[in-house]
Design a protein around this motif. Structure first.
Motif, PDB file in Angstrom:
ATOM      1  N   SER A  60       2.996 -16.069  -6.411  1.00 36.07           N
ATOM      2  CA  SER A  60       4.042 -15.253  -5.770  1.00 36.07           C
ATOM      3  C   SER A  60       5.443 -15.608  -6.250  1.00 36.07           C
ATOM      4  O   SER A  60       6.427 -15.108  -5.697  1.00 36.07           O
ATOM      5  CB  SER A  60       3.973 -15.429  -4.248  1.00 36.07           C
ATOM      6  OG  SER A  60       2.696 -15.142  -3.748  1.00 36.07           O
ATOM      7  N   ARG A  61       5.540 -16.451  -7.270  1.00 38.90           N
ATOM      8  CA  ARG A  61       6.858 -16.947  -7.690  1.00 38.90           C
ATOM      9  C   ARG A  61       7.805 -15.820  -8.078  1.00 38.90           C
ATOM     10  O   ARG A  61       8.950 -15.786  -7.636  1.00 38.90           O
ATOM     11  CB  ARG A  61       6.681 -17.912  -8.866  1.00 38.90           C
ATOM     12  CG  ARG A  61       7.954 -18.607  -9.321  1.00 38.90           C
ATOM     13  CD  ARG A  61       7.603 -19.708 -10.302  1.00 38.90           C
ATOM     14  NE  ARG A  61       6.977 -19.160 -11.497  1.00 38.90           N
ATOM     15  CZ  ARG A  61       7.618 -18.976 -12.664  1.00 38.90           C
ATOM     16  NH1 ARG A  61       8.897 -19.287 -12.761  1.00 38.90           N
ATOM     17  NH2 ARG A  61       6.993 -18.499 -13.705  1.00 38.90           N
ATOM     18  N   THR A  62       7.354 -14.879  -8.893  1.00 35.78           N
ATOM     19  CA  THR A  62       8.246 -13.803  -9.327  1.00 35.78           C
ATOM     20  C   THR A  62       8.578 -12.863  -8.167  1.00 35.78           C
ATOM     21  O   THR A  62       9.689 -12.347  -8.093  1.00 35.78           O
ATOM     22  CB  THR A  62       7.607 -13.011 -10.480  1.00 35.78           C
ATOM     23  OG1 THR A  62       6.306 -12.553 -10.087  1.00 35.78           O
ATOM     24  CG2 THR A  62       7.467 -13.877 -11.719  1.00 35.78           C
TER      25      THR A  62
ATOM     26  N   VAL B 267      13.461  -9.301 -12.738  1.00 38.64           N
ATOM     27  CA  VAL B 267      12.855  -8.179 -13.439  1.00 38.64           C
ATOM     28  C   VAL B 267      11.337  -8.296 -13.429  1.00 38.64           C
ATOM     29  O   VAL B 267      10.611  -7.316 -13.201  1.00 38.64           O
ATOM     30  CB  VAL B 267      13.388  -8.088 -14.878  1.00 38.64           C
ATOM     31  CG1 VAL B 267      12.650  -7.008 -15.664  1.00 38.64           C
ATOM     32  CG2 VAL B 267      14.885  -7.786 -14.862  1.00 38.64           C
ATOM     33  N   LYS B 268      10.814  -9.496 -13.676  1.00 40.96           N
ATOM     34  CA  LYS B 268       9.369  -9.696 -13.647  1.00 40.96           C
ATOM     35  C   LYS B 268       8.787  -9.355 -12.284  1.00 40.96           C
ATOM     36  O   LYS B 268       7.716  -8.753 -12.166  1.00 40.96           O
ATOM     37  CB  LYS B 268       9.024 -11.136 -14.020  1.00 40.96           C
ATOM     38  CG  LYS B 268       9.123 -11.451 -15.502  1.00 40.96           C
ATOM     39  CD  LYS B 268       8.643 -12.870 -15.772  1.00 40.96           C
ATOM     40  CE  LYS B 268       8.689 -13.184 -17.263  1.00 40.96           C
ATOM     41  NZ  LYS B 268       8.206 -14.567 -17.538  1.00 40.96           N
ATOM     42  N   GLY B 269       9.485  -9.767 -11.232  1.00 40.35           N
ATOM     43  CA  GLY B 269       8.984  -9.525  -9.895  1.00 40.35           C
ATOM     44  C   GLY B 269       8.943  -8.061  -9.545  1.00 40.35           C
ATOM     45  O   GLY B 269       8.158  -7.630  -8.693  1.00 40.35           O
TER      46      GLY B 269
ATOM     47  N   GLU C 299       0.208  -7.279 -13.551  1.00 39.25           N
ATOM     48  CA  GLU C 299      -0.858  -8.252 -13.580  1.00 39.25           C
ATOM     49  C   GLU C 299      -0.302  -9.659 -13.390  1.00 39.25           C
ATOM     50  O   GLU C 299       0.683 -10.037 -13.993  1.00 39.25           O
ATOM     51  CB  GLU C 299      -1.597  -8.195 -14.920  1.00 39.25           C
ATOM     52  CG  GLU C 299      -2.291  -6.848 -15.161  1.00 39.25           C
ATOM     53  CD  GLU C 299      -3.044  -6.850 -16.470  1.00 39.25           C
ATOM     54  OE1 GLU C 299      -2.989  -7.885 -17.163  1.00 39.25           O
ATOM     55  OE2 GLU C 299      -3.685  -5.842 -16.788  1.00 39.25           O
ATOM     56  N   LYS C 300      -0.921 -10.412 -12.483  1.00 40.01           N
ATOM     57  CA  LYS C 300      -0.493 -11.762 -12.198  1.00 40.01           C
ATOM     58  C   LYS C 300      -1.467 -12.765 -12.808  1.00 40.01           C
ATOM     59  O   LYS C 300      -2.647 -12.516 -12.853  1.00 40.01           O
ATOM     60  CB  LYS C 300      -0.421 -11.983 -10.674  1.00 40.01           C
ATOM     61  CG  LYS C 300       0.477 -10.966  -9.980  1.00 40.01           C
ATOM     62  CD  LYS C 300       1.921 -11.147 -10.344  1.00 40.01           C
ATOM     63  CE  LYS C 300       2.825 -10.128  -9.667  1.00 40.01           C
ATOM     64  NZ  LYS C 300       4.196 -10.241 -10.037  1.00 40.01           N
TER      65      LYS C 300
END
Length: 281
Positions: free
Chosen positions: A196-198, A273-275, A280-281
């Motif tokens: 869940s970091r992003t 932006v990634k979040g 796909e994680k």
């Protein structure tokens, strides 16, 4: 193969440059105005920098303006930073734990609880502001950082986003964690938090800006100048009645108020932006 169209490329770049000018020009005017004295600005804002740049910023940070209630900006920036960080971190912590409970635990009325949380999206702060103020006043939280932060840390939107992401996590990860002997808390800490970091980074940027730009709630719960936020301070600098507005100091305060949010966005831009776009994680 990408087809090259010089005319279309020129047009798109021209539109981008025009948008950039429209965005940057007001900031440039504010920056220039903050470098002049009040007398110069009465006749109009010059397009070149003046000689009072550092004097104006030092005065607005340490002393404030002559307007009633216009306290120094330095403590206001600290109050706004504490409020914004508290709201952003509090919303993320509460939301991710709520989503974790809704997705991975089975208890009575589980979905009812989730939809009750989601229904609060229809009740913004302005609708429930009177009962919220009464609760904060009864708990003696007026003119405190806790009173500024606590009523705003619940977030149905963040809970919904974390829930939707947790539902995309493969069940194989859950089963693998169980086989390895991991309990719920270890699975949450070692598996879900890294994934869940992003998402947390993207939400942090959005929620920090939300907390930083709050005006109505701080206006109600703070009467002590030492607890004013920067948004309140800018408003008080230009609300002087019949007196001359010190626009140079007001513009300096506006530039200072803009710097922390810009720094947060720039520092966390890649994760932000990634979040938002990563699937796909």
């Amino acid at each position: 193969m990408v087809e090259r169209r010089p005319l279309w490329t020129f047009f798109t770049h021209a539109v981008l440059l025009l948008g950039l000018v429209v965005t940057i020009f007001p900031i440039y005017v504010a920056l220039v105005a903050s470098s002049h004295d009040t007398t110069t600005l009465i006749a109009g804002v010059p397009m070149t920098f003046g000689t009072h740049f550092f004097d104006n910023y030092a005065r607005v940070i340490l002393e404030g303006t002559a307007a009633p209630g216009a306290a120094p900006v330095g403590p206001m920036l600290i109050n706004s930073a504490v409020m914004a960080l508290g709201i952003a971190v509090g919303k993320i912590v509460i939301s991710i734990l709520s989503a974790f409970a809704v997705v991975y635990f089975r208890f009575p009325l589980r979905m009812v609880c989730f939809w009750l949380i989601f229904a609060t999206l229809m009740l913004p702060v302005e609708v429930r502001i009177l009962p919220t103020y009464e609760v904060i006043a009864d708990l003696s939280m007026l003119n405190t950082h806790v009173g500024l932060i606590v009523p705003l840390i619940a977030s149905a939107t963040a809970t919904f986003l974390f829930r939707q992401f947790f539902m995309t996590v493969p069940n194989e990860l859950v089963e693998a964690a169980r086989i390895d002997g991991a309990g719920p808390l270890r699975f949450f800490k070692d598996v879900l938090l890294p994934l869940s970091r992003t998402n947390m980074a993207a939400l942090f940027v959005i929620l920090f800006l939300y907390g930083w730009n709050q005006y109505l709630w701080p206006l109600l719960v703070t009467t002590d100048e030492s607890m004013y936020t920067i948004v309140m301070g800018i408003k008080r600098m230009i609300a002087v009645g019949d007196d001359v507005v010190e626009w140079n100091l007001a513009m300096a305060a506006a530039i200072l108020a803009m710097l922390p949010p810009v720094a947060v966005v720039v520092i966390m831009q890649r994760l932000f932006v990634k979040g938002l776009v990563e699937v796909e994680k």
